[in-house]
Design an enzyme around this catalytic site. Structure first.
Site, short mmCIF file in Angstrom:
data_model
loop_
_atom_site.label_atom_id
_atom_site.label_comp_id
_atom_site.label_asym_id
_atom_site.label_seq_id
_atom_site.Cartn_x
_atom_site.Cartn_y
_atom_site.Cartn_z
N LYS A 25 0.83 -1.20 0.00
CA LYS A 25 0.00 0.00 0.00
C LYS A 25 0.86 1.25 0.00
O LYS A 25 0.58 2.21 -0.73
CB LYS A 25 -0.94 0.00 1.21
CG LYS A 25 -1.81 1.26 1.33
CD LYS A 25 -2.93 1.07 2.33
CE LYS A 25 -2.45 1.08 3.77
NZ LYS A 25 -2.24 2.45 4.28
N SER A 26 1.90 1.25 0.82
CA SER A 26 2.76 2.43 0.92
C SER A 26 3.45 2.73 -0.40
O SER A 26 3.53 3.89 -0.82
CB SER A 26 3.80 2.22 2.03
OG SER A 26 3.19 2.10 3.28
N ASP A 52 -7.74 2.90 0.13
CA ASP A 52 -6.75 3.96 0.27
C ASP A 52 -6.13 4.35 -1.07
O ASP A 52 -5.97 5.53 -1.38
CB ASP A 52 -5.65 3.54 1.24
CG ASP A 52 -5.96 3.96 2.67
OD1 ASP A 52 -7.16 4.14 2.98
OD2 ASP A 52 -5.02 4.09 3.48
N ASN A 97 -10.77 8.10 5.39
CA ASN A 97 -9.85 8.06 6.52
C ASN A 97 -8.46 7.65 6.05
O ASN A 97 -7.73 6.96 6.76
CB ASN A 97 -10.35 7.09 7.60
CG ASN A 97 -9.64 7.29 8.93
OD1 ASN A 97 -8.99 8.31 9.16
ND2 ASN A 97 -9.77 6.32 9.82
N ARG A 127 -7.39 13.81 12.85
CA ARG A 127 -6.02 13.36 12.63
C ARG A 127 -5.15 14.56 12.25
O ARG A 127 -5.46 15.29 11.31
CB ARG A 127 -5.96 12.26 11.56
CG ARG A 127 -6.75 11.03 11.94
CD ARG A 127 -6.68 9.95 10.90
NE ARG A 127 -5.34 9.37 10.81
CZ ARG A 127 -5.02 8.39 9.96
NH1 ARG A 127 -5.94 7.90 9.13
NH2 ARG A 127 -3.78 7.91 9.93
N SER A 173 4.37 12.29 12.63
CA SER A 173 4.16 11.47 11.45
C SER A 173 5.27 11.71 10.44
O SER A 173 5.61 12.85 10.14
CB SER A 173 2.81 11.77 10.80
OG SER A 173 2.66 11.04 9.59
N SER A 174 5.82 10.61 9.90
CA SER A 174 6.80 10.72 8.83
C SER A 174 6.15 11.13 7.51
O SER A 174 6.84 11.54 6.56
CB SER A 174 7.53 9.39 8.65
OG SER A 174 6.63 8.38 8.18
N SER A 201 8.90 6.52 12.45
CA SER A 201 8.64 5.68 11.28
C SER A 201 9.65 5.95 10.17
O SER A 201 9.28 6.13 9.00
CB SER A 201 7.21 5.89 10.78
OG SER A 201 6.28 5.64 11.81
N ASP A 316 2.74 -0.15 12.29
CA ASP A 316 1.58 -0.88 11.78
C ASP A 316 1.55 -2.33 12.23
O ASP A 316 0.51 -2.99 12.18
CB ASP A 316 1.54 -0.82 10.25
CG ASP A 316 1.11 0.55 9.74
OD1 ASP A 316 0.54 1.33 10.53
OD2 ASP A 316 1.35 0.84 8.55
N GLU A 344 -6.01 5.25 12.46
CA GLU A 344 -7.42 5.08 12.12
C GLU A 344 -8.30 5.02 13.35
O GLU A 344 -9.47 5.37 13.32
CB GLU A 344 -7.60 3.83 11.26
CG GLU A 344 -7.19 3.98 9.81
CD GLU A 344 -5.71 3.87 9.56
OE1 GLU A 344 -5.32 3.74 8.38
OE2 GLU A 344 -4.91 3.92 10.52
N ARG A 347 -5.08 2.86 18.45
CA ARG A 347 -4.77 1.43 18.33
C ARG A 347 -4.27 0.83 19.64
O ARG A 347 -4.46 -0.37 19.87
CB ARG A 347 -3.76 1.19 17.20
CG ARG A 347 -4.39 1.30 15.82
CD ARG A 347 -3.43 1.00 14.72
NE ARG A 347 -4.12 1.06 13.43
CZ ARG A 347 -3.51 1.23 12.25
NH1 ARG A 347 -2.20 1.34 12.21
NH2 ARG A 347 -4.22 1.29 11.14
N HIS A 387 -8.76 -1.50 9.84
CA HIS A 387 -8.37 -2.71 9.12
C HIS A 387 -7.34 -3.54 9.87
O HIS A 387 -7.40 -4.77 9.87
CB HIS A 387 -7.83 -2.32 7.74
CG HIS A 387 -6.73 -1.29 7.74
ND1 HIS A 387 -5.60 -1.40 6.98
CD2 HIS A 387 -6.59 -0.13 8.44
CE1 HIS A 387 -4.82 -0.35 7.18
NE2 HIS A 387 -5.40 0.44 8.06
N ARG A 388 -6.39 -2.89 10.54
CA ARG A 388 -5.32 -3.64 11.19
C ARG A 388 -5.80 -4.35 12.46
O ARG A 388 -5.29 -5.41 12.81
CB ARG A 388 -4.12 -2.74 11.46
CG ARG A 388 -3.62 -2.07 10.18
CD ARG A 388 -2.13 -1.97 10.09
NE ARG A 388 -1.73 -1.37 8.81
CZ ARG A 388 -1.54 -2.04 7.69
NH1 ARG A 388 -1.72 -3.36 7.67
NH2 ARG A 388 -1.19 -1.43 6.57
N LYS A 413 -9.72 -1.25 3.22
CA LYS A 413 -8.85 -0.07 3.24
C LYS A 413 -7.47 -0.40 2.71
O LYS A 413 -6.86 0.40 1.98
CB LYS A 413 -8.75 0.48 4.66
CG LYS A 413 -7.85 1.69 4.81
CD LYS A 413 -7.85 2.19 6.24
CE LYS A 413 -6.85 3.29 6.46
NZ LYS A 413 -7.14 4.51 5.68
#
Length: 426
Positions: A25-26, A52, A97, A127, A173-174, A201, A316, A344, A347, A387-388, A413
């Site tokens: 995904k990334s 996404d 999201n 966020r 956040s990176s 990250s 993640d 999201e 967590r 999702h995770r 996602k």
């Protein structure tokens, strides 16, 4: 992907076999964003087609000079950029999201003519993006947070990416750093970024720098403290192949670990820039047998023991590791994970709540989670539309009878075929 409101996970004696994991995904998100800046046609092969990546594709198309054809069956995207300048759309660009897509698009909006508004669902509107906005303003961008909350919706007026020097925090956040780097070649002047604290990250920035080089743009850097992109460089269109997603690989390696089976993931190796590929090192520390070859990674499960794990470089994976820890002997202490509270969902809280439902003792602080291994019992798992959480706890159900996953469709996602692959495990 299941459309049911819940799924009962069927236990297995053990899990064996090869598992083909969809594209990262990334990397897919980064490839789409860069291809949208590269004049001509770019073919993205083994692309992940998910909510996404579709959000970022639609976001790029909204500027009017990019068209993207998506073939989910062939895992292929054709990105065609016209020579015309991007134009801000009249309607707000909606990203659901999808954190990475909206953050990448915020900087890209500064290259478009007109005023763009970027927004998302209710969770996205909590966020943070303020550090990114503050850095962009230093680079000449006319951008602001509409409601003054530090979170979307965001308004950006362009073209206004002048370039120059900017300081930016990296501890939240990176994605902020990656966002600026991706669009930096198209600024009027060189862009120099100074990270004022410890970048979280870090592997995700390595991935950004690496894929920029694959498309023909060089980034000068001093570790994770300073980055410089010289103006006037241009991305080259062409063909780019996405490697398997290391985050999604983790669920099936964990399945082998928990059931004491063996799972092989073809097409990826330890040279990957994806930070989550280092998950196999944690599996090894916990007692599993790991095979690291040039064209595959495989894990054979053994009795696991608890470990201490700094997860700042692979946040993640934390839900997966926490679920595995529930089956391990002793205590597992997971730390340096405070940014998981702004994903999201929160967590840390979500994982702790659901493990406790399964009879597992846990403790947490603002940036740590400690799991005491035991014998998990069946439970109905709430997924918080994350999702995770859904995928990590589904793996627990392969060992523990009575695990039910609510809202299973949230895996769309990042991994639309997750349930199909899970059901196919032998």
């Amino acid at each position: 992907m299941s459309k049911a409101n819940s799924i009962d996970i069927q236990p297995r004696d053990f899990v064996n076999g090869d598992v083909l994991i969809p594209g990262s995904k990334s990397y897919t998100n980064r490839a789409i964003a860069i291809a949208a800046l590269a004049e001509g046609q770019t073919v993205i092969e083994h692309a992940l087609v998910s909510e996404d990546t579709e959000f970022i594709a639609k976001g790029m198309e909204s500027f009017g000079n990019v068209h993207i054809d998506i073939d989910a069956e062939k895992e292929r995207m054709l990105v065609n950029r016209k020579p015309a300048a991007p134009i801000a759309p009249k309607q707000p660009i909606f990203f659901g999201n999808a954190g990475t897509p909206i953050r990448f698009a915020i900087t890209m909006a500064s290259l478009a003519n007109g005023v763009s508004e970027l927004t998302g669902n209710e969770r996205m509107q909590h966020r943070p993006c303020q550090d990114l906005i503050d850095a962009l303003v230093q680079l000449g961008v006319k951008a602001h947070v509409i409601r003054g909350t530090g979170c979307p919706p965001i308004q950006v007026e362009g073209p206004s990416l002048r370039g120059g020097k900017a300081k930016i925090r990296g501890s939240v956040s990176s994605q902020y750093t990656s966002s600026i780097l991706i669009s930096a070649p198209y600024a009027e002047r060189d862009v120099e970024l100074e990270i004022t604290d410890d970048l979280t990250s870090k592997p995700y920035v390595d991935m950004t720098v690496g894929i920029m080089k694959d498309f023909g743009v060089e980034v000068e850097r001093d570790g994770y403290r300073r980055f410089k992109v010289r103006a006037g460089q241009r991305y080259r269109s062409g063909t780019y192949r996405v490697e398997p997603d290391a985050s999604n690989m983790s669920y099936f390696l964990a399945a082998a670990a928990i059931t004491r089976g063996r799972v092989c993931i073809p097409g990826i190796n330890t040279s990957s820039l994806q930070g989550d590929v280092k998950f196999i090192d944690l599996l090894e520390q916990m007692g599993c047998c790991v095979e690291k070859e040039t064209d595959y990674i495989a894990v054979s499960g053994k009795q696991m023991r608890g470990i201490d794990a700094d997860m700042n470089r692979m946040p993640d994976i934390v839900p997966t590791l926490a679920v595995m820890a529930a089956f391990a002997e002793g205590r597992t202490h997971i730390y340096n994970i405070g940014n998981l509270r702004i994903k999201e969902c929160d967590r840390i809280a979500a994982v702790e709540n659901e493990l406790r439902k399964m009879g597992i003792d846990t403790e947490s602080t603002e940036d740590t989670l400690t799991v005491y291994g035991g014998k998990p019992t069946g439970a109905v798992i709430d997924t918080y539309d994350d999702h995770r959480i859904a995928m990590a706890f589904a793996i627990a159900g392969l060992k523990t009878p009575g695990v039910v996953i609510n809202n299973p469709s949230c895996t769309a996602k990042s991994f639309p075929t997750f349930w199909e692959i899970l059901n196919g495990l032998s």
